[in-house]
Design a protein around this motif. Structure first.
Motif, PDB file in Angstrom:
ATOM      1  N   LEU A   8       0.805  -1.219   0.000  1.00  0.00           N
ATOM      2  CA  LEU A   8       0.000   0.000   0.000  1.00  0.00           C
ATOM      3  C   LEU A   8       0.840   1.273   0.000  1.00  0.00           C
ATOM      4  CD1 LEU A   8      -2.775  -1.171   2.471  1.00  0.00           C
ATOM      5  CD2 LEU A   8      -2.974  -0.920   0.001  1.00  0.00           C
ATOM      6  N   THR A   9       2.147   1.122   0.119  1.00  0.00           N
ATOM      7  CA  THR A   9       2.998   2.311   0.014  1.00  0.00           C
ATOM      8  C   THR A   9       3.757   2.317  -1.316  1.00  0.00           C
ATOM      9  OG1 THR A   9       4.630   1.120   1.346  1.00  0.00           O
ATOM     10  CG2 THR A   9       3.291   2.740   2.485  1.00  0.00           C
ATOM     11  N   LYS A  10       3.584   1.266  -2.089  1.00  0.00           N
ATOM     12  CA  LYS A  10       4.226   1.211  -3.410  1.00  0.00           C
ATOM     13  C   LYS A  10       3.696   2.312  -4.306  1.00  0.00           C
ATOM     14  CE  LYS A  10       5.306  -3.620  -4.220  1.00  0.00           C
ATOM     15  NZ  LYS A  10       4.762  -4.839  -4.789  1.00  0.00           N
ATOM     16  N   LEU A  57       2.000   3.996  -7.447  1.00  0.00           N
ATOM     17  CA  LEU A  57       0.855   3.454  -8.174  1.00  0.00           C
ATOM     18  C   LEU A  57       1.268   2.760  -9.475  1.00  0.00           C
ATOM     19  CD1 LEU A  57      -1.917   6.179  -7.738  1.00  0.00           C
ATOM     20  CD2 LEU A  57      -1.418   4.198  -6.308  1.00  0.00           C
ATOM     21  N   GLU A  58       2.426   3.163 -10.021  1.00  0.00           N
ATOM     22  CA  GLU A  58       2.915   2.522 -11.247  1.00  0.00           C
ATOM     23  C   GLU A  58       3.179   1.040 -11.038  1.00  0.00           C
ATOM     24  OE1 GLU A  58       3.908   5.360  -9.944  1.00  0.00           O
ATOM     25  OE2 GLU A  58       5.043   6.608 -11.349  1.00  0.00           O
ATOM     26  N   ARG A 108       1.688  -0.946  -8.672  1.00  0.00           N
ATOM     27  CA  ARG A 108       0.650  -1.644  -7.909  1.00  0.00           C
ATOM     28  C   ARG A 108       0.027  -2.804  -8.670  1.00  0.00           C
ATOM     29  NH1 ARG A 108      -2.056   1.053  -3.654  1.00  0.00           N
ATOM     30  NH2 ARG A 108      -0.599   2.557  -2.793  1.00  0.00           N
ATOM     31  N   ILE A 141      -3.385  -4.686  -9.472  1.00  0.00           N
ATOM     32  CA  ILE A 141      -4.693  -4.069  -9.672  1.00  0.00           C
ATOM     33  C   ILE A 141      -5.721  -4.569  -8.649  1.00  0.00           C
ATOM     34  CG2 ILE A 141      -6.577  -3.753 -11.341  1.00  0.00           C
ATOM     35  CD1 ILE A 141      -4.180  -2.326 -12.307  1.00  0.00           C
ATOM     36  N   LEU A 178      -7.979  -4.762  -3.512  1.00  0.00           N
ATOM     37  CA  LEU A 178      -8.322  -3.598  -2.684  1.00  0.00           C
ATOM     38  C   LEU A 178      -9.731  -3.688  -2.105  1.00  0.00           C
ATOM     39  CD1 LEU A 178      -6.846  -0.542  -4.602  1.00  0.00           C
ATOM     40  CD2 LEU A 178      -6.085  -1.471  -2.413  1.00  0.00           C
ATOM     41  N   PHE A 191      -9.740  -5.656   1.046  1.00  0.00           N
ATOM     42  CA  PHE A 191      -8.990  -4.866   2.031  1.00  0.00           C
ATOM     43  C   PHE A 191      -9.870  -3.761   2.616  1.00  0.00           C
ATOM     44  CE2 PHE A 191      -6.581  -0.973   2.857  1.00  0.00           C
ATOM     45  CZ  PHE A 191      -5.728  -1.407   3.857  1.00  0.00           C
ATOM     46  N   LEU A 192     -10.583  -3.041   1.747  1.00  0.00           N
ATOM     47  CA  LEU A 192     -11.453  -1.947   2.219  1.00  0.00           C
ATOM     48  C   LEU A 192     -12.605  -2.480   3.064  1.00  0.00           C
ATOM     49  CD1 LEU A 192     -11.589   0.295  -0.975  1.00  0.00           C
ATOM     50  CD2 LEU A 192     -10.448   0.824   1.184  1.00  0.00           C
ATOM     51  N   ARG A 252      -9.427   1.737  -8.986  1.00  0.00           N
ATOM     52  CA  ARG A 252      -8.693   1.145 -10.115  1.00  0.00           C
ATOM     53  C   ARG A 252      -8.713   2.071 -11.323  1.00  0.00           C
ATOM     54  NH1 ARG A 252     -10.530  -3.624  -8.068  1.00  0.00           N
ATOM     55  NH2 ARG A 252     -12.436  -3.619  -9.291  1.00  0.00           N
ATOM     56  N   LEU A 264      -6.262   4.726 -10.755  1.00  0.00           N
ATOM     57  CA  LEU A 264      -4.928   4.149 -10.934  1.00  0.00           C
ATOM     58  C   LEU A 264      -4.542   4.122 -12.418  1.00  0.00           C
ATOM     59  CD1 LEU A 264      -2.588   2.334  -9.591  1.00  0.00           C
ATOM     60  CD2 LEU A 264      -3.987   0.407 -10.251  1.00  0.00           C
ATOM     61  N   MET A 265      -5.464   3.693 -13.279  1.00  0.00           N
ATOM     62  CA  MET A 265      -5.171   3.621 -14.708  1.00  0.00           C
ATOM     63  C   MET A 265      -4.946   5.020 -15.281  1.00  0.00           C
ATOM     64  SD  MET A 265      -5.250   0.471 -14.782  1.00  0.00           S
ATOM     65  CE  MET A 265      -4.823   0.091 -16.462  1.00  0.00           C
ATOM     66  N   TYR A 272      -3.966   7.646 -13.588  1.00  0.00           N
ATOM     67  CA  TYR A 272      -2.697   8.129 -13.042  1.00  0.00           C
ATOM     68  C   TYR A 272      -1.523   7.621 -13.879  1.00  0.00           C
ATOM     69  CZ  TYR A 272       1.295   8.583  -9.916  1.00  0.00           C
ATOM     70  OH  TYR A 272       2.530   8.875  -9.402  1.00  0.00           O
ATOM     71  N   ARG A 273      -1.561   6.333 -14.225  1.00  0.00           N
ATOM     72  CA  ARG A 273      -0.454   5.755 -15.004  1.00  0.00           C
ATOM     73  C   ARG A 273      -0.304   6.443 -16.357  1.00  0.00           C
ATOM     74  NH1 ARG A 273      -1.075  -0.700 -13.590  1.00  0.00           N
ATOM     75  NH2 ARG A 273      -0.179  -0.504 -11.519  1.00  0.00           N
ATOM     76  N   LYS A 311       0.932  10.107 -15.696  1.00  0.00           N
ATOM     77  CA  LYS A 311       2.273  10.065 -15.121  1.00  0.00           C
ATOM     78  C   LYS A 311       3.316   9.697 -16.181  1.00  0.00           C
ATOM     79  CE  LYS A 311       5.156   9.920 -11.645  1.00  0.00           C
ATOM     80  NZ  LYS A 311       5.620  11.115 -10.976  1.00  0.00           N
ATOM     81  N   THR A 326      -5.610   3.286   1.440  1.00  0.00           N
ATOM     82  CA  THR A 326      -5.039   2.480   0.363  1.00  0.00           C
ATOM     83  C   THR A 326      -3.761   3.088  -0.192  1.00  0.00           C
ATOM     84  OG1 THR A 326      -6.550   3.648  -1.124  1.00  0.00           O
ATOM     85  CG2 THR A 326      -7.228   1.465  -0.390  1.00  0.00           C
ATOM     86  N   GLY A 327      -3.313   4.184   0.420  1.00  0.00           N
ATOM     87  CA  GLY A 327      -2.059   4.813  -0.013  1.00  0.00           C
ATOM     88  C   GLY A 327      -2.165   5.520  -1.350  1.00  0.00           C
ATOM     89  N   PHE A 328      -3.392   5.783  -1.802  1.00  0.00           N
ATOM     90  CA  PHE A 328      -3.564   6.485  -3.078  1.00  0.00           C
ATOM     91  C   PHE A 328      -3.344   7.991  -2.941  1.00  0.00           C
ATOM     92  CE2 PHE A 328      -5.651   4.081  -6.648  1.00  0.00           C
ATOM     93  CZ  PHE A 328      -5.363   2.828  -6.161  1.00  0.00           C
ATOM     94  N   PHE A 349      -0.349  10.257  -4.188  1.00  0.00           N
ATOM     95  CA  PHE A 349       0.030  10.392  -5.590  1.00  0.00           C
ATOM     96  C   PHE A 349      -0.799  11.429  -6.334  1.00  0.00           C
ATOM     97  CE2 PHE A 349       1.151   6.232  -4.037  1.00  0.00           C
ATOM     98  CZ  PHE A 349       2.505   6.201  -4.335  1.00  0.00           C
TER      99      PHE A 349
END
Lengths: 142, 110
Positions: free
Chosen positions: A97-99, A101-102, A104, A106, A109, A112-113, B58, B61-62, B64-65, B68, B90-92, B95
């Motif tokens: 969870l600290t990685k 986002l590139e 991660r 998919i 989650l 987890f939530l 998700r 995330l896509m 963002y990629r 980025k 979730t550590g989002f 970013f």
């Protein structure tokens, strides 16, 4: 114990979320707890519909049960899809969870939530039914 | 779930409205990824979004990629407290830049 049955289709997910909001409200949960319960319910209902029923081409229901005591609200989802324990899979840990986002993965989650958002989450298989059990403590100051 | 896209100066502004869940995240993702092809300044206005599930994460995330990869930046505007919590857990959250108002988001990218 109250009970309401929804068909196990994607159209039901909105309706289940709405129903959970009502239950949370009647139980007097605060805004944050209500949201977290709704989120957990959405994630599990989504898994049941998409992977329990749709993917193998099965039809079935999600029965939503709820019970309140002075201390807690318990919501139970019962479905008749194949046995699936959401907790069997490894959840993302602190390192994941600290990685960036590139890098991660998919998936993972949603569960987890779910686990993070409710006070207790458990799963059991009883007869032909999966039972996903969400418990929220009342009167928590957040 | 509705998505509206506009441009302010050289910034692509995506306004989302409704719930971003497993049923709508696909549309949200397609609309945002299409609208931000070749763009490096992106604002997503989530002030009208009440609910965001892991499917919505998700999609973010896509997006963002993609942004980025061009060394671009995404500002999220008006994210509710509850969704902020989810992004934090979730550590989002680290970013993205978050602002309360659209005008602050525009300033951030100008």
């Amino acid at each position: 114990m109250n009970s309401k049955t929804f068909p196990g289709t994607v159209e039901s997910i909105d309706l289940i979320r709405h129903y959970i909001s009502e239950i949370a409200q009647s139980a007097g949960l605060d805004k944050k707890s209500s949201y977290n319960l709704k989120l957990a319910a959405d994630e599990i209902a989504t898994n049941i519909v998409l992977y329990g029923y749709e993917e193998p081409g099965l039809e079935g229901n999600i029965e939503v049960l709820d019970e309140q005591t002075e201390e807690a609200l318990t919501v139970i989802f019962e479905d008749t899809s194949a046995p699936f324990d959401p907790l069997a899979r490894e959840l993302p840990d602190e390192e994941d969870l600290t990685k960036p986002l590139e890098e991660r993965q998919i998936g993972g989650l949603g569960i987890f939530l779910t686990v993070k958002g409710v006070d207790d989450f458990s799963y059991e298989r009883v007869g032909e039914k999966n039972r996903n059990i969400f418990k929220m403590l009342k009167g928590r100051v957040s | 779930m509705k998505v509206n896209i506009k441009t302010i100066k050289d910034i692509t502004v995506i306004e989302a409205e409704g719930n971003i869940d497993s049923r709508t995240a696909g549309d949200f993702e397609k609309a945002t990824v299409d609208a931000t092809q070749g763009e490096d300044k992106v604002i997503i206005d989530l002030s009208q979004v009440e609910f965001l599930s892991s499917a919505g994460l998700r999609s973010l995330l896509m997006l963002y990629r993609q942004v980025k990869a061009r060394n671009g930046k995404i500002v999220l505007v008006g994210v509710s407290e509850e969704i902020q919590d989810v992004m934090e857990n979730t550590g989002f959250i680290n970013f993205f830049t978050l602002t309360e108002l659209l005008e602050d988001g525009v300033k951030e990218l100008s």
